[in-house]
Design a protein around this motif. Structure first.
Motif, mmCIF file in Angstrom:
data_model
loop_
_atom_site.group_PDB
_atom_site.id
_atom_site.type_symbol
_atom_site.label_atom_id
_atom_site.label_comp_id
_atom_site.label_asym_id
_atom_site.label_seq_id
_atom_site.Cartn_x
_atom_site.Cartn_y
_atom_site.Cartn_z
ATOM 1 N N PRO A 160 -9.628 3.279 1.064
ATOM 2 C CA PRO A 160 -10.637 2.352 0.534
ATOM 3 C C PRO A 160 -10.055 1.294 -0.410
ATOM 4 C CG PRO A 160 -11.385 4.633 0.338
ATOM 5 C CD PRO A 160 -9.944 4.668 0.701
ATOM 6 N N GLN A 161 -8.949 1.637 -1.092
ATOM 7 C CA GLN A 161 -8.353 0.694 -2.050
ATOM 8 C C GLN A 161 -7.578 -0.426 -1.370
ATOM 9 O OE1 GLN A 161 -5.969 3.464 -4.319
ATOM 10 N NE2 GLN A 161 -7.440 3.526 -6.008
ATOM 11 N N PHE A 193 -1.655 3.336 -2.349
ATOM 12 C CA PHE A 193 -3.061 2.975 -2.239
ATOM 13 C C PHE A 193 -3.781 3.956 -1.321
ATOM 14 C CE2 PHE A 193 -1.829 -1.001 -4.083
ATOM 15 C CZ PHE A 193 -2.987 -1.666 -4.459
ATOM 16 N N THR A 194 -5.009 4.326 -1.671
ATOM 17 C CA THR A 194 -5.838 5.088 -0.742
ATOM 18 C C THR A 194 -6.437 4.113 0.270
ATOM 19 O OG1 THR A 194 -7.832 4.817 -2.076
ATOM 20 C CG2 THR A 194 -6.445 6.743 -2.545
ATOM 21 N N SER A 239 0.831 1.001 -10.177
ATOM 22 C CA SER A 239 -0.308 1.753 -9.640
ATOM 23 C C SER A 239 -1.269 0.790 -8.946
ATOM 24 C CB SER A 239 -1.043 2.477 -10.766
ATOM 25 O OG SER A 239 -1.686 1.524 -11.609
ATOM 26 N N PRO A 240 -2.131 1.294 -8.078
ATOM 27 C CA PRO A 240 -3.119 0.426 -7.422
ATOM 28 C C PRO A 240 -4.016 -0.311 -8.413
ATOM 29 C CG PRO A 240 -2.994 2.515 -6.267
ATOM 30 C CD PRO A 240 -2.170 2.662 -7.516
ATOM 31 N N ILE A 241 -4.470 0.384 -9.471
ATOM 32 C CA ILE A 241 -5.384 -0.239 -10.441
ATOM 33 C C ILE A 241 -4.705 -1.398 -11.153
ATOM 34 C CG2 ILE A 241 -6.717 0.137 -12.549
ATOM 35 C CD1 ILE A 241 -7.899 1.408 -10.006
ATOM 36 N N TRP A 281 -8.684 -4.068 -1.327
ATOM 37 C CA TRP A 281 -8.670 -4.804 -2.594
ATOM 38 C C TRP A 281 -7.334 -5.465 -2.885
ATOM 39 C CZ3 TRP A 281 -12.999 -6.184 -4.828
ATOM 40 C CH2 TRP A 281 -14.157 -5.506 -4.431
ATOM 41 N N ALA A 299 0.825 -1.209 0.000
ATOM 42 C CA ALA A 299 0.000 0.000 0.000
ATOM 43 C C ALA A 299 0.863 1.264 0.000
ATOM 44 C CB ALA A 299 -0.924 -0.012 1.214
ATOM 45 N N ILE A 303 -4.429 -4.355 -8.679
ATOM 46 C CA ILE A 303 -5.715 -4.997 -8.388
ATOM 47 C C ILE A 303 -6.184 -5.849 -9.568
ATOM 48 C CG2 ILE A 303 -8.178 -4.527 -8.007
ATOM 49 C CD1 ILE A 303 -7.214 -2.029 -6.346
ATOM 50 N N THR A 363 -16.936 -6.958 1.483
ATOM 51 C CA THR A 363 -17.107 -5.502 1.553
ATOM 52 C C THR A 363 -18.095 -5.085 2.643
ATOM 53 O OG1 THR A 363 -18.809 -5.597 -0.170
ATOM 54 C CG2 THR A 363 -16.536 -5.145 -0.875
#
Length: 451
Positions: A36-37, A33-34, A88-90, A40, A28, A93, A210
């Motif tokens: 909320p992310q 990562f934020t 990146s986080p995306i 994931w 993270a 994930i 979630t």
């Protein structure tokens, strides 16, 4: 050789998953990562893995377990490598979700390869004991590996080592797994069943995972859960009507199998809870580093090899139900011991003997449950049996953690607000361990009544 190749495949699947749970914070931080992310990092893999197990297992039955197993290894290795280069986080994930698809293809077909290679009886029992030993060992070795890698060359090597291992196993698979004779007629695929089953199970796992963050009654989760239940109901309706169903309903008439899936769900909910909250106890209450935490689990890992190997020789000659009952009681005892741990408690006084008790409990309960699951199914259904059994495990893990997290988080804090970290978190952890005692006793009662 076949047995050890499929066992190592499961080992590295589980090592990879467990390692990431320890490496959440470094991942993270490095990839920005934020809040909320962050969830994931684990959820992407869990959801795709659980959602695709049923379809993957059945496709293995239809088109060949060897072919599906080898495809799973290749896919797992490819995306593990891509995950390690995430910027990146995306990207992380998405690649992690695609990696989970590879694991979904290997695990149920690994069980099917064992069940179709070894005849029912002592040989199959011994083989599944070895297979189960590698799974249990993987859960703890993942923590050791993550601790060592994070402290030295970085979390990216968790994925690169997994990729290298999967490629080596893929090459060995060409040699050690025999090619099955071609089927007389072309298999028919139940596409509508595959779509409804995959989306339905994925939706349920998403809701469980979630729900902790958003609330299980919130507008973000309830619609998903309702739609998922509707899809599962529609899937069952389809399976009762089509000529070549993805999941023949006859499989649920095998009482030993149905019981095993329920017990697997309960067993994995408790197992995941012990591993996660023992890890949190070491890092938060004892304030240990990831490396020292990994060493704290060492007795668990080493004893798993010994206990599971011995049980592999003994289980074929023993009645399984009494062992399962004893196993659940031992696992409740483990949780009770951890419930009394605080920052002043010596590791050697409670966690160390609790781990010894736990590995005996897991061996005596989970291995016989796995053996019971495949006992009465026909060879043509073994991939499906492995998939449904593992779906039970995969649903149990997030469900157990979700319940325990709610208990721990809701009972932590003080008058001024929530406690952010450190030994003060022990209060919530203790309540989570008490809940695990209840889970173990529930597993005991279920086994006593329905097994």
């Amino acid at each position: 050789a076949l047995l050890y190749v499929v066992s190592f495949a499961q080992f590295f699947d589980i090592v990879n998953g467990t390692s990431v749970s320890v490496a959440i914070l470094p991942i993270a931080q490095d990839l920005h990562f934020t809040v909320p992310q962050v969830l994931w990092i684990l959820n992407a893999y869990t959801i795709s893995f659980a959602g695709l197990l049923l379809v993957s297992g059945r496709l293995g039955d239809l088109f060949g377990h060897r072919r599906m197993f080898m495809f799973g290894l290749f896919w797992f290795a490819l995306w593990a490598l891509i995950v390690s280069f995430s910027t990146s986080p995306i990207m992380f994930i998405l690649a992690r979700a695609l990696q989970g698809m590879g694991a979904a293809a290997t695990v149920p077909t690994a069980m099917a390869l064992i069940a179709t290679t070894y005849p029912a009886g002592p040989e199959r029992t011994k083989a599944f004991s070895i297979f189960g030993a590698f799974g249990g060992l993987g859960a703890v070795c993942g923590i050791l590996l993550a601790g060592g890698l994070i402290a030295s060359i970085g979390w990216v090597w968790i994925f690169r080592i997994s990729a290298i291992a999967a490629l080596i196993l893929l090459m060995l698979s060409f040699v050690v797994i025999p090619v099955a004779p071609a089927k007389a007629e072309k298999p028919k695929v139940d596409y509508l069943g595959a779509i409804t089953a995959t989306t339905g199970v994925t939706g349920i796992v998403y809701y469980i995972i979630t729900g902790v963050e958003y609330g299980w009654g919130s507008a973000k989760t309830i619609p998903v859960f309702v739609v998922a239940l509707g899809l599962i109901a529609f899937f069952i309706f389809i399976e009762s009507r089509v000529q070549s169903p993805l999941m023949p309903l006859r499989i649920w008439k095998l009482k030993s199998f149905t019981t095993s899936v329920v017990l697997a769900f309960v067993s994995m909910a408790k197992f995941q809870g012990i591993i996660y909250y023992a890890n949190m106890t070491f890092q938060e209450v004892y304030e240990w580093s990831p490396m020292k935490t990994a060493l704290g689990f060492l007795v668990h890992a080493l004893l798993a090899v010994v206990v599971f190997t011995v049980l592999g020789r003994l289980l074929p000659r023993l009645p399984l139900k009494p062992l399962i009952l004893i196993g659940f009681l031992l696992r409740s005892g483990t949780a009770l011991m951890f419930a009394f741990v605080n920052e002043h408690t010596s590791y050697w006084a409670l966690p160390f003997p609790a781990f010894i008790m736990h590995i005996f409990g897991v061996g005596l309960s989970l291995l016989p449950i796995q053996i019971t699951a495949v006992r009465d199914a026909e060879n043509k259904d073994q991939g499906l049996v492995g998939a449904l059994y593992n779906t039970g495990l995969q649903l149990g893990a997030p469900f157990g953690l979700a319940i325990l997290n709610v208990i721990a988080i809701s009972t932590n804090g003080n008058i001024d607000g929530a406690v952010r970290g450190g030994p003060a978190l022990a209060k919530g952890f203790h309540n989570a361990f008490y809940a695990m005692v209840a889970m173990g006793l529930f597993g005991f009662l279920l086994s006593l009544v329905i097994l």
